[in-house]
Motif scaffolding. Sequence first.
Motif, PDB file in Angstrom:
ATOM      1  N   ASN A  22       0.810  -1.220   0.000  1.00 26.93           N
ATOM      2  CA  ASN A  22       0.000   0.000   0.000  1.00 26.93           C
ATOM      3  C   ASN A  22       0.839   1.263   0.000  1.00 26.93           C
ATOM      4  O   ASN A  22       0.298   2.356  -0.126  1.00 26.93           O
ATOM      5  N   ALA A  23       2.140   1.119   0.182  1.00 30.43           N
ATOM      6  CA  ALA A  23       3.021   2.278   0.061  1.00 30.43           C
ATOM      7  C   ALA A  23       3.190   2.595  -1.416  1.00 30.43           C
ATOM      8  O   ALA A  23       3.423   1.705  -2.231  1.00 30.43           O
ATOM      9  N   GLN A  24       3.048   3.850  -1.769  1.00 32.88           N
ATOM     10  CA  GLN A  24       3.075   4.231  -3.178  1.00 32.88           C
ATOM     11  C   GLN A  24       4.503   4.369  -3.685  1.00 32.88           C
ATOM     12  O   GLN A  24       5.361   4.955  -3.031  1.00 32.88           O
ATOM     13  N   LEU A 185       5.241  13.412 -15.988  1.00 32.52           N
ATOM     14  CA  LEU A 185       4.690  13.806 -14.697  1.00 32.52           C
ATOM     15  C   LEU A 185       5.223  12.856 -13.632  1.00 32.52           C
ATOM     16  O   LEU A 185       5.245  11.638 -13.822  1.00 32.52           O
ATOM     17  N   GLU A 186       5.644  13.417 -12.525  1.00 33.49           N
ATOM     18  CA  GLU A 186       6.136  12.653 -11.386  1.00 33.49           C
ATOM     19  C   GLU A 186       5.081  12.768 -10.284  1.00 33.49           C
ATOM     20  O   GLU A 186       4.843  13.862  -9.768  1.00 33.49           O
ATOM     21  N   VAL A 187       4.442  11.651  -9.992  1.00 35.58           N
ATOM     22  CA  VAL A 187       3.323  11.654  -9.039  1.00 35.58           C
ATOM     23  C   VAL A 187       3.794  11.042  -7.724  1.00 35.58           C
ATOM     24  O   VAL A 187       4.240   9.885  -7.679  1.00 35.58           O
ATOM     25  N   LEU A 188       3.668  11.827  -6.657  1.00 36.57           N
ATOM     26  CA  LEU A 188       4.157  11.427  -5.336  1.00 36.57           C
ATOM     27  C   LEU A 188       3.042  11.516  -4.316  1.00 36.57           C
ATOM     28  O   LEU A 188       2.122  12.339  -4.452  1.00 36.57           O
ATOM     29  N   PHE A 267      14.165   2.208  -0.448  1.00 33.91           N
ATOM     30  CA  PHE A 267      13.894   3.090   0.689  1.00 33.91           C
ATOM     31  C   PHE A 267      12.387   3.139   0.911  1.00 33.91           C
ATOM     32  O   PHE A 267      11.621   3.399  -0.032  1.00 33.91           O
ATOM     33  N   THR A 268      11.972   2.917   2.126  1.00 29.56           N
ATOM     34  CA  THR A 268      10.557   2.998   2.482  1.00 29.56           C
ATOM     35  C   THR A 268      10.373   4.124   3.487  1.00 29.56           C
ATOM     36  O   THR A 268      11.047   4.157   4.530  1.00 29.56           O
ATOM     37  N   ALA A 269       9.472   5.046   3.158  1.00 26.29           N
ATOM     38  CA  ALA A 269       9.171   6.172   4.037  1.00 26.29           C
ATOM     39  C   ALA A 269       7.901   5.877   4.835  1.00 26.29           C
ATOM     40  O   ALA A 269       6.908   5.382   4.279  1.00 26.29           O
ATOM     41  N   PRO A 275       3.786   2.686   6.018  1.00 24.71           N
ATOM     42  CA  PRO A 275       4.594   2.979   4.820  1.00 24.71           C
ATOM     43  C   PRO A 275       3.777   3.779   3.812  1.00 24.71           C
ATOM     44  O   PRO A 275       2.673   3.383   3.447  1.00 24.71           O
ATOM     45  N   VAL A 276       4.322   4.911   3.388  1.00 24.73           N
ATOM     46  CA  VAL A 276       3.568   5.781   2.483  1.00 24.73           C
ATOM     47  C   VAL A 276       4.267   5.971   1.119  1.00 24.73           C
ATOM     48  O   VAL A 276       3.619   6.336   0.145  1.00 24.73           O
ATOM     49  N   HIS A 277       5.565   5.716   1.071  1.00 21.29           N
ATOM     50  CA  HIS A 277       6.283   5.973  -0.187  1.00 21.29           C
ATOM     51  C   HIS A 277       7.508   5.063  -0.271  1.00 21.29           C
ATOM     52  O   HIS A 277       8.223   4.867   0.725  1.00 21.29           O
ATOM     53  N   ILE A 278       7.717   4.492  -1.447  1.00 21.52           N
ATOM     54  CA  ILE A 278       8.875   3.640  -1.699  1.00 21.52           C
ATOM     55  C   ILE A 278       9.652   4.205  -2.875  1.00 21.52           C
ATOM     56  O   ILE A 278       9.077   4.532  -3.918  1.00 21.52           O
TER      57      ILE A 278
END
Length: 923
Positions: A22-24, A185-188, A267-269, A275-278
Amino acid sequence: MYKNKLHIIFIICCLHFFMQANAQQTEKIYLSGTGNDDTKTWEFYCTGGMNANKWTTINVPSCWELQGFGKYDYGFAKDSVRGKEKGLYKYRFNIPSSYKGKKINIVFEGVMTDADVKINGKPAGAIHQGAFYAFKYDITRLLKYGKENLLEVTVSKQSSNTSVNAAEREGDFWIFGGIFRPVWLEVLPQDHIEHVAIDAKADGMFNAQLAVKGIDKISVQLFDASGEKFGDAVSVVANDSFVNVKTQFNQPLLWTSETPHLYKAVFTAYKDDKPVHIVEQKFGFRTVEVKYRDGIYVNGVKVKMKGVNRHSFRPESGRTMSKQNSIEDVLLMKDMNMNAVRMSHYPPDDHFLDVCDSLGLFVMDELTGWHHFYDTPTGTKLLKEMTEHDVNHPSIIIWSNGNEGGHNTNLDSLFTIFDIQRRPVIHPWQLFGGFDTQHYREYNYGIGNYENGNDIIMPTEFLHGQFDGGHGAGLEDYWEEMWHNPLSAGGFLWDFADNAVVRKDLHDSLDTDKDRAADGILGPHHEKEGSYYTIKEVWSPVYFERRIITPAFDGNFNIENRYHFTNINQCSFSWALKNFDTTISKEQTGTAISPDIKPNEKGVLHIQLPQDWNKYDVLYVTAKDAFQREIFTWSFPISTPGTIAARLVTTESNDSIQVTEQDSVLQVKIKDITIAFNSNNGLLLSVENAKGKLPLNNGPVVQQGVNDFKGFKHYFDGKKLVFESIFDRKESYNTLKWTVYPSGWIKMEVNYFPLEYFTDFDGVNFSFPENEIKSVKYMGDGPYRVWKNRMKGTRFDVWNKAYNNTETGEWPWVYPEFKGYYANFYEGHFFTKSNNSFIVAAETENLFLRLFTPAWKTDQWHNYEPIFPSGDISFMNAISSIGTKTQRNVTTGPMGEKNIFYDYEKDPSRALHLSLYFNFSAE
């Protein structure tokens, strides 16, 4: 109890996997295509030049000149005639409603030159100036979610910043306009990792700096090339917008140009323990160190650059490239046994660096500045963009701050501030940072400096290619000096490929702006010049000591390991014995055991040959590297020219020779052949056979010597006719002897002395109209011609060469060339356009065959001048060398100097000797 524990562990693992899933990851949505092989159509309006002042469409990415818009310009064009048009782009795209709440950047990897970006009519940010640098804008607030959006970009080919024009557009290369690299486009997620910079050392120390937003914790897990975890995951708390992750890994596989081992850091944030971002980032463990007045060390090993300068270029697309183009370029460099490439004179596409990382090339990455530099505010911004974009590529081991005076010294200290790895910085063509990098210096140049100084020597440009000069011509001398000089760090040839652009305004013709952009080892479509193979042999990491095959040959070759990191036992060796006599077995093959020879050491390669090896004509030995790429195939002739001539020539026959002499003409008839000689000087006047006249005549004429053949007499020696001159130490010290056999074969023997101690070439030639030659089939080194200072890279074999009028570096780039010098000539069949032919077989070793004369070229410095004998077809004991665009031939090293021969007061036993057999029969 045990089952319950397993159940709990299973649930925890599933929850972890679910949370990770589920981390984007950062989404990348292309608005353009990805390169010249994948484009998208945008609306376009050009303000000047071709197809101007109307809305139409254009492929993106592209250089608009190659799409039929605007004006072509080379960097030396006067400002008054330069195209200064603008390009107006429009592109409509949809953004899903589901993206609301995310951060969205628009990223441009490269725009020439000024880019004014608007989203839905509103500025995305400040106008970007500088063509070769990736830049982005946060357009989250400007987008319409669930609706169509309008992207508008106004591109000014000529920058409003004079320092940008001076650095980027006043140079020795083509200058274009357009969105020439991809747009996406860079989608975060709202809370995310903004940037990652990694420094991974050879001792396993791992240091990552992350720019983050709204993050509580960062974890990192490494994976090796097979996808297996490497080491344990590491987590750190994020208390700031910048996070450092430092840890130690045990015995990582190290990245080098020979062993390009890569790892992936995931890297996992986390936000509130979720976890929200990889972010995934490839990198390599390696350490780069410059030791003062010593050299460059990679992972503790001293290395030398076998490098080339490369432009990002294709004829049909200009600076717009594709990943496939990058793969093609790197594979060609690796095939030439290069280990390094300099980005001249700007940062490359990201995919080029990816390929260098994965296939293994050292890279010198360059901030643009051909002879002028960016002002400090602009340069600071662009330098930051370059280092942020390229920092994690292990292939980059050196930064370059401009070129040939285009060095803004205010930026030097910023390289180490922006670069976590603190790579060394150089100023190409200056002495800076411990490196003397002067360009195009003569062999053994320097007075208390350079080759006669105390600093590390690494010419960032040397042996400048022009036509067939430079590159391989002179490289053997330069490289042997570089290899054995402890202060040499190698160098970078100029340059990789001819930059011939397709001119849409000139019927799609190819244009190199005269000879300015025709500097390549390769043609515009990667046609291989002779220097390609010379470089391949000279820069072979397996070095063969010279070996002449004699009857006592024991199968041993003395070799040297010129790898930096690889043992020779990682290579493989094969051999082939070939026979050119079609009446017996043609070939035998086998393999050899690779010897255990460490880098920079010497040893012996033993080949177990069959007992009848000496019945063959040539031995080939092929070396392949650890990846099964051919390093080189060496030729070792077994048969001598005399052996081949004895096999080919028959002297006995029942036919009789008829001789008549009238008016200084000696006429000889044998079989279907009629030959006329000048009875005073012995020169061949004419030849005729059953098919008609053979236009070979007026020879042999001694070149750079005295044609003093005198006192001829003719007589029969048994059934053969002898026609020879007399020797006199003062009046006729050069001698000529013709022997006509009843079989129809004719032998020519010339003994001669060069006129001077130093000569450009030595030998004899004949006249033959160039428009009469159809092809030549010869045994010798080929298929490429040679020069005195470019002898390597050929293969001994039988070659069929059809006539062409190719001039190296010029349309139509048909290689190998036909006209020129060919080494190690054994025998040849010469075919005329009138369906006639004749044969020449050599008895003398180390002869050169000269076929006609390439077009004469010179310059104000007399650097590149192809020097050839008079006449058309020659048989030479020595040939001339060739210069470069920036050097006369004699300054490229000992091999570039003139030939040297002392006449020993005309002692006939010391004379140069030529012995050839001719067969003019049509039978």
